[in-house]
Design an enzyme around this catalytic site. Structure first.
Site, PDB file in Angstrom:
ATOM      1  N   ASP A 199      29.930  38.588  41.112  1.00 42.18           N
ATOM      2  CA  ASP A 199      30.294  37.211  40.813  1.00 42.18           C
ATOM      3  C   ASP A 199      29.582  36.788  39.523  1.00 42.18           C
ATOM      4  O   ASP A 199      28.594  37.410  39.100  1.00 42.18           O
ATOM      5  CB  ASP A 199      29.893  36.294  41.975  1.00 42.18           C
ATOM      6  CG  ASP A 199      30.967  36.262  43.055  1.00 42.18           C
ATOM      7  OD1 ASP A 199      32.161  36.399  42.719  1.00 42.18           O
ATOM      8  OD2 ASP A 199      30.609  36.105  44.242  1.00 42.18           O
ATOM      9  N   ARG A 227      41.245  48.806  40.511  1.00 40.88           N
ATOM     10  CA  ARG A 227      42.523  48.131  40.655  1.00 40.88           C
ATOM     11  C   ARG A 227      42.712  47.258  39.427  1.00 40.88           C
ATOM     12  O   ARG A 227      41.754  46.675  38.897  1.00 40.88           O
ATOM     13  CB  ARG A 227      42.550  47.253  41.908  1.00 40.88           C
ATOM     14  CG  ARG A 227      42.440  48.018  43.184  1.00 40.88           C
ATOM     15  CD  ARG A 227      43.650  48.870  43.486  1.00 40.88           C
ATOM     16  NE  ARG A 227      44.740  48.088  44.041  1.00 40.88           N
ATOM     17  CZ  ARG A 227      45.950  48.583  44.299  1.00 40.88           C
ATOM     18  NH1 ARG A 227      46.226  49.855  44.001  1.00 40.88           N
ATOM     19  NH2 ARG A 227      46.878  47.828  44.823  1.00 40.88           N
ATOM     20  N   ARG A 279      35.228  29.907  60.268  1.00 42.43           N
ATOM     21  CA  ARG A 279      34.540  28.639  60.583  1.00 42.43           C
ATOM     22  C   ARG A 279      35.139  27.989  61.815  1.00 42.43           C
ATOM     23  O   ARG A 279      36.362  27.985  61.995  1.00 42.43           O
ATOM     24  CB  ARG A 279      34.666  27.667  59.402  1.00 42.43           C
ATOM     25  CG  ARG A 279      34.118  28.238  58.105  1.00 42.43           C
ATOM     26  CD  ARG A 279      33.399  27.166  57.308  1.00 42.43           C
ATOM     27  NE  ARG A 279      32.862  27.721  56.077  1.00 42.43           N
ATOM     28  CZ  ARG A 279      33.493  27.685  54.909  1.00 42.43           C
ATOM     29  NH1 ARG A 279      34.666  27.087  54.819  1.00 42.43           N
ATOM     30  NH2 ARG A 279      32.938  28.211  53.849  1.00 42.43           N
ATOM     31  N   GLU A 305      50.557  37.056  41.021  1.00 40.39           N
ATOM     32  CA  GLU A 305      49.608  38.164  40.831  1.00 40.39           C
ATOM     33  C   GLU A 305      50.013  39.400  41.645  1.00 40.39           C
ATOM     34  O   GLU A 305      50.234  39.312  42.851  1.00 40.39           O
ATOM     35  CB  GLU A 305      48.229  37.656  41.283  1.00 40.39           C
ATOM     36  CG  GLU A 305      47.084  38.548  40.926  1.00 40.39           C
ATOM     37  CD  GLU A 305      45.749  37.851  41.236  1.00 40.39           C
ATOM     38  OE1 GLU A 305      45.582  36.658  40.905  1.00 40.39           O
ATOM     39  OE2 GLU A 305      44.896  38.505  41.837  1.00 40.39           O
ATOM     40  N   ARG A 347      49.239  36.577  45.463  1.00 38.68           N
ATOM     41  CA  ARG A 347      49.003  35.120  45.415  1.00 38.68           C
ATOM     42  C   ARG A 347      49.643  34.533  44.159  1.00 38.68           C
ATOM     43  O   ARG A 347      49.973  35.264  43.212  1.00 38.68           O
ATOM     44  CB  ARG A 347      47.503  34.810  45.439  1.00 38.68           C
ATOM     45  CG  ARG A 347      46.711  35.432  44.312  1.00 38.68           C
ATOM     46  CD  ARG A 347      45.212  35.109  44.424  1.00 38.68           C
ATOM     47  NE  ARG A 347      44.456  35.793  43.369  1.00 38.68           N
ATOM     48  CZ  ARG A 347      43.159  35.644  43.171  1.00 38.68           C
ATOM     49  NH1 ARG A 347      42.444  34.870  43.952  1.00 38.68           N
ATOM     50  NH2 ARG A 347      42.542  36.295  42.182  1.00 38.68           N
ATOM     51  N   TYR A 381      31.567  45.025  41.823  1.00 35.79           N
ATOM     52  CA  TYR A 381      32.123  43.687  41.726  1.00 35.79           C
ATOM     53  C   TYR A 381      30.945  42.715  41.688  1.00 35.79           C
ATOM     54  O   TYR A 381      30.093  42.728  42.582  1.00 35.79           O
ATOM     55  CB  TYR A 381      33.031  43.331  42.923  1.00 35.79           C
ATOM     56  CG  TYR A 381      33.498  41.902  42.771  1.00 35.79           C
ATOM     57  CD1 TYR A 381      34.608  41.599  41.998  1.00 35.79           C
ATOM     58  CD2 TYR A 381      32.760  40.851  43.316  1.00 35.79           C
ATOM     59  CE1 TYR A 381      34.995  40.281  41.791  1.00 35.79           C
ATOM     60  CE2 TYR A 381      33.139  39.528  43.106  1.00 35.79           C
ATOM     61  CZ  TYR A 381      34.253  39.262  42.347  1.00 35.79           C
ATOM     62  OH  TYR A 381      34.626  37.952  42.118  1.00 35.79           O
ATOM     63  N   ARG A 390      32.499  39.511  53.571  1.00 33.33           N
ATOM     64  CA  ARG A 390      32.418  38.480  52.534  1.00 33.33           C
ATOM     65  C   ARG A 390      33.170  37.209  52.927  1.00 33.33           C
ATOM     66  O   ARG A 390      32.971  36.169  52.336  1.00 33.33           O
ATOM     67  CB  ARG A 390      33.047  38.997  51.240  1.00 33.33           C
ATOM     68  CG  ARG A 390      32.219  40.013  50.484  1.00 33.33           C
ATOM     69  CD  ARG A 390      33.072  40.643  49.403  1.00 33.33           C
ATOM     70  NE  ARG A 390      33.560  39.651  48.451  1.00 33.33           N
ATOM     71  CZ  ARG A 390      33.068  39.434  47.262  1.00 33.33           C
ATOM     72  NH1 ARG A 390      32.032  40.128  46.857  1.00 33.33           N
ATOM     73  NH2 ARG A 390      33.563  38.544  46.447  1.00 33.33           N
TER      74      ARG A 390
HETATM   75  C1  LIG Z   1      40.542  38.443  39.297  1.00 29.72           C
HETATM   76  C2  LIG Z   1      39.077  38.111  39.287  1.00 29.72           C
HETATM   77  C3  LIG Z   1      38.665  36.861  39.697  1.00 29.72           C
HETATM   78  C4  LIG Z   1      37.312  36.546  39.697  1.00 29.72           C
HETATM   79  N1  LIG Z   1      36.937  35.314  40.133  1.00 29.72           N
HETATM   80  C5  LIG Z   1      35.639  34.980  40.148  1.00 29.72           C
HETATM   81  C6  LIG Z   1      35.234  33.707  40.647  1.00 29.72           C
HETATM   82  O1  LIG Z   1      36.044  32.890  41.069  1.00 29.72           O
HETATM   83  N2  LIG Z   1      33.887  33.420  40.648  1.00 29.72           N
HETATM   84  C7  LIG Z   1      32.956  34.315  40.190  1.00 29.72           C
HETATM   85  O2  LIG Z   1      31.759  34.002  40.212  1.00 29.72           O
HETATM   86  N3  LIG Z   1      33.312  35.527  39.694  1.00 29.72           N
HETATM   87  C8  LIG Z   1      34.628  35.879  39.650  1.00 29.72           C
HETATM   88  N4  LIG Z   1      35.007  37.103  39.158  1.00 29.72           N
HETATM   89  C9  LIG Z   1      33.973  37.994  38.582  1.00 29.72           C
HETATM   90  C10 LIG Z   1      33.757  37.764  37.056  1.00 29.72           C
HETATM   91  O3  LIG Z   1      34.954  38.034  36.380  1.00 29.72           O
HETATM   92  C11 LIG Z   1      32.608  38.679  36.583  1.00 29.72           C
HETATM   93  O4  LIG Z   1      31.417  38.260  37.189  1.00 29.72           O
HETATM   94  C12 LIG Z   1      32.364  38.677  35.063  1.00 29.72           C
HETATM   95  O5  LIG Z   1      33.541  38.796  34.331  1.00 29.72           O
HETATM   96  C13 LIG Z   1      31.446  39.826  34.697  1.00 29.72           C
HETATM   97  O6  LIG Z   1      31.098  39.747  33.318  1.00 29.72           O
HETATM   98  P1  LIG Z   1      30.740  41.046  32.478  1.00 29.72           P
HETATM   99  O7  LIG Z   1      30.286  40.577  31.159  1.00 29.72           O
HETATM  100  O8  LIG Z   1      29.844  41.939  33.264  1.00 29.72           O
HETATM  101  O9  LIG Z   1      32.130  41.852  32.377  1.00 29.72           O
HETATM  102  P2  LIG Z   1      33.442  41.520  31.535  1.00 29.72           P
HETATM  103  O10 LIG Z   1      33.850  40.119  31.726  1.00 29.72           O
HETATM  104  O11 LIG Z   1      34.431  42.575  31.890  1.00 29.72           O
HETATM  105  O12 LIG Z   1      33.009  41.718  30.025  1.00 29.72           O
HETATM  106  C14 LIG Z   1      32.837  42.983  29.437  1.00 29.72           C
HETATM  107  C15 LIG Z   1      33.362  42.918  28.019  1.00 29.72           C
HETATM  108  O13 LIG Z   1      33.051  44.138  27.346  1.00 29.72           O
HETATM  109  C16 LIG Z   1      34.136  44.483  26.520  1.00 29.72           C
HETATM  110  N5  LIG Z   1      34.074  45.935  26.305  1.00 29.72           N
HETATM  111  C17 LIG Z   1      34.144  46.898  27.247  1.00 29.72           C
HETATM  112  N6  LIG Z   1      34.033  48.131  26.679  1.00 29.72           N
HETATM  113  C18 LIG Z   1      33.888  47.914  25.342  1.00 29.72           C
HETATM  114  C19 LIG Z   1      33.718  48.801  24.232  1.00 29.72           C
HETATM  115  N7  LIG Z   1      33.662  50.134  24.373  1.00 29.72           N
HETATM  116  N8  LIG Z   1      33.605  48.250  22.984  1.00 29.72           N
HETATM  117  C20 LIG Z   1      33.648  46.885  22.834  1.00 29.72           C
HETATM  118  N9  LIG Z   1      33.800  46.016  23.854  1.00 29.72           N
HETATM  119  C21 LIG Z   1      33.912  46.520  25.098  1.00 29.72           C
HETATM  120  C22 LIG Z   1      35.356  44.050  27.317  1.00 29.72           C
HETATM  121  O14 LIG Z   1      36.472  43.867  26.451  1.00 29.72           O
HETATM  122  C23 LIG Z   1      34.879  42.751  27.949  1.00 29.72           C
HETATM  123  O15 LIG Z   1      35.199  41.631  27.173  1.00 29.72           O
HETATM  124  C24 LIG Z   1      36.349  37.477  39.221  1.00 29.72           C
HETATM  125  C25 LIG Z   1      36.768  38.743  38.812  1.00 29.72           C
HETATM  126  C26 LIG Z   1      38.115  39.064  38.871  1.00 29.72           C
HETATM  127  C27 LIG Z   1      38.533  40.441  38.480  1.00 29.72           C
END
Ligand SMILES: Cc1cc2nc3c(=O)[nH]c(=O)nc-3n(C[C@H](O)[C@H](O)[C@H](O)COP(=O)(O)OP(=O)(O)OC[C@H]3O[C@@H](n4cnc5c(N)ncnc54)[C@H](O)[C@@H]3O)c2cc1C
Length: 383
Positions: free
Chosen positions: A351, A250, A178, A301, A280, A349, A174
């Site tokens: 994005d 994690r 460069r 972090e 970081r 994971y 990933r």
């Molecule tokens: C540290 C970090 C940095 C990141 N940086 C980037 C970045 O720079 N660029 C990028 O493109 N992507 C980034 N990502 C990825 C990004 O966070 C995800 O793509 C995105 O959050 C996924 O959305 P989601 O809705 O699938 O999951 P989530 O954001 O986890 O949403 C799921 C939701 O469901 C809720 N939920 C779960 N179970 C239940 C339940 N039983 N009842 C009610 N509610 C529930 C949770 O509370 C949560 O709010 C990063 C991820 C991390 C961990």
């Protein structure tokens, strides 16, 4: 015909996109979210003390090559251009990441041109006799021992809590290497950060007469009664009561500090050394260079294994978890009337752009199968 009614579990990007796509087709959507805010892990909130917009669960930069996804997010937010340029403190120096010609010249005290740098790094790498079996082998084959030990070994082992030799080679694939002076972390065509934050963007997606959002409500399987379909973006093992065990993640701990003025002069500074406990430091005001603030707020972090009750961040996906995941996938495929979506529902994971694309596709597929009227592209784009 009776109006369709669906339940969406989770108000992160997955849930919000599905809700919007279905609502504009006339489906009634109820969204339940366990937290007291929308936007899931992309949540941004203005820190009361400094006035800085904070990325509450870690730094989020939007980057994509997908024009449809870019158009979609721009309907709900005014994106400001943002290039992610990460720095790393190594052995008393500060270097640019991803590794580029400047990093190489600075680190080795050289003035290489691109061809000389390529030849130099090539000479440092181990010959590729067989495909790399793990992260360490991949690093030694692509960047050589010196850069690997300085920039990747310690960071990766802290982030994953496992020896680099026990981690998959794919993790390194990933990260770019460069041989020019381009230090943009991402090379996607569209990159930015929403001016008013991700939470505002997601709230706008959910702002529709046919969408009802309930915050602070944890989903229970009995809640699915009465709905035509459920889109579940919670953890797949949690849905099935962890019957085959817990999928490993994690989690991150953030130590928060605020200061007068500035702290480090950039958004993200990595600390790859194994001697430093954290990975970081993020200085959030640098994610919004269009704002000005007298004070600053930083998150240091720390990464560790996710325990019961912790927030799951990164799926670990080693051999054991993949075997367990296969069993949960099997259960999920047989669960009638439920789609498992997003990073927790599929244990990957993802994005943000991939999350949005998949959510769009899954919502449209459902709409088609359920006989919900398709919208002409132009109408959908405006809704
Ligand atoms: C540290 C970090 C940095 C990141 N940086 C980037 C970045 O720079 N660029 C990028 O493109 N992507 C980034 N990502 C990825 C990004 O966070 C995800 O793509 C995105 O959050 C996924 O959305 P989601 O809705 O699938 O999951 P989530 O954001 O986890 O949403 C799921 C939701 O469901 C809720 N939920 C779960 N179970 C239940 C339940 N039983 N009842 C009610 N509610 C529930 C949770 O509370 C949560 O709010 C990063 C991820 C991390 C961990």
């Amino acid at each position: 015909m009776r109006q369709k009614s669906v339940l969406v579990v989770g108000a992160g990007l997955s849930g919000a996109v599905i809700a919007r796509i279905l609502a504009i087709r006339g489906v009634h959507v109820c969204v339940v979210e366990g937290r007291n805010h929308v936007a899931g892990n992309c949540h941004t909130v203005r820190d009361q003390h400094t006035g800085v917009m904070v990325h509450a669960y870690g730094p989020h930069i939007f980057h994509t090559d997908d024009a449809e996804v870019w158009r979609f997010v721009n309907r709900y937010a005014n994106f400001k251009q943002f290039k992610n340029q990460v720095k790393a403190q190594v052995g008393g120096g500060v270097y640019a990441l991803p590794i580029n010609l400047h990093t190489i010249n600075q680190f080795f005290g050289k003035t290489f041109d691109p061809n000389a740098a390529r030849a130099f790094i090539q000479a440092q790498t181990t010959p590729v006799i067989a495909p790399a079996r793990n992260f360490e082998e991949q690093a030694l084959q692509t960047i050589g021992r010196d850069l690997y030990q300085a920039f990747f070994k310690g960071y990766t082992e802290k982030q994953w809590g496992r020896a680099a030799r026990d981690l998959p080679a794919s993790l390194l694939k990933r990260l770019p290497l460069r041989f020019d002076y381009n230090d943009d972390y991402f090379s996607h065509r569209y990159q930015g950060i929403p001016e008013a934050g991700y939470t505002d963007m997601v709230a706008r997606m959910l702002d529709h007469a046919l969408i009802e959002v309930q915050l602070g409500v944890r989903f229970d399987r009995v809640d699915a009664r009465g709905f035509d379909h459920v889109f579940y973006s919670g953890a797949v093992d949690g849905y099935f009561g962890h019957s085959y065990g817990r999928l490993a993640y994690r989690t991150l701990d953030f130590e928060t500090r605020s200061y007068e003025g500035d702290f480090q002069g950039c958004a993200v500074m990595n600390y790859p050394s194994a001697d430093v406990a954290y990975t970081r430091i993020t200085e959030h005001k640098y994610f919004a260079p269009w704002e000005s603030h007298e004070r600053t707020i930083c998150y240091t972090e720390f990464s560790r294994d996710c325990g019961i009750g912790d927030i799951p961040f990164y799926p670990i996906r080693l051999v054991h978890e993949k075997q367990m995941l296969a069993k949960y996938r099997d259960l999920a495929a047989r669960e009638a009337g439920v789609s498992f979506v997003g990073r927790l529902g599929t244990y990957r994971y993802l994005d943000m752009d991939v999350t949005i694309k998949e959510a769009m596709q899954i919502a449209r597929t459902y709409a088609k199968k359920a006989g919900v009227a398709a919208l002409p592209a132009a109408l959908e784009a405006a809704a």
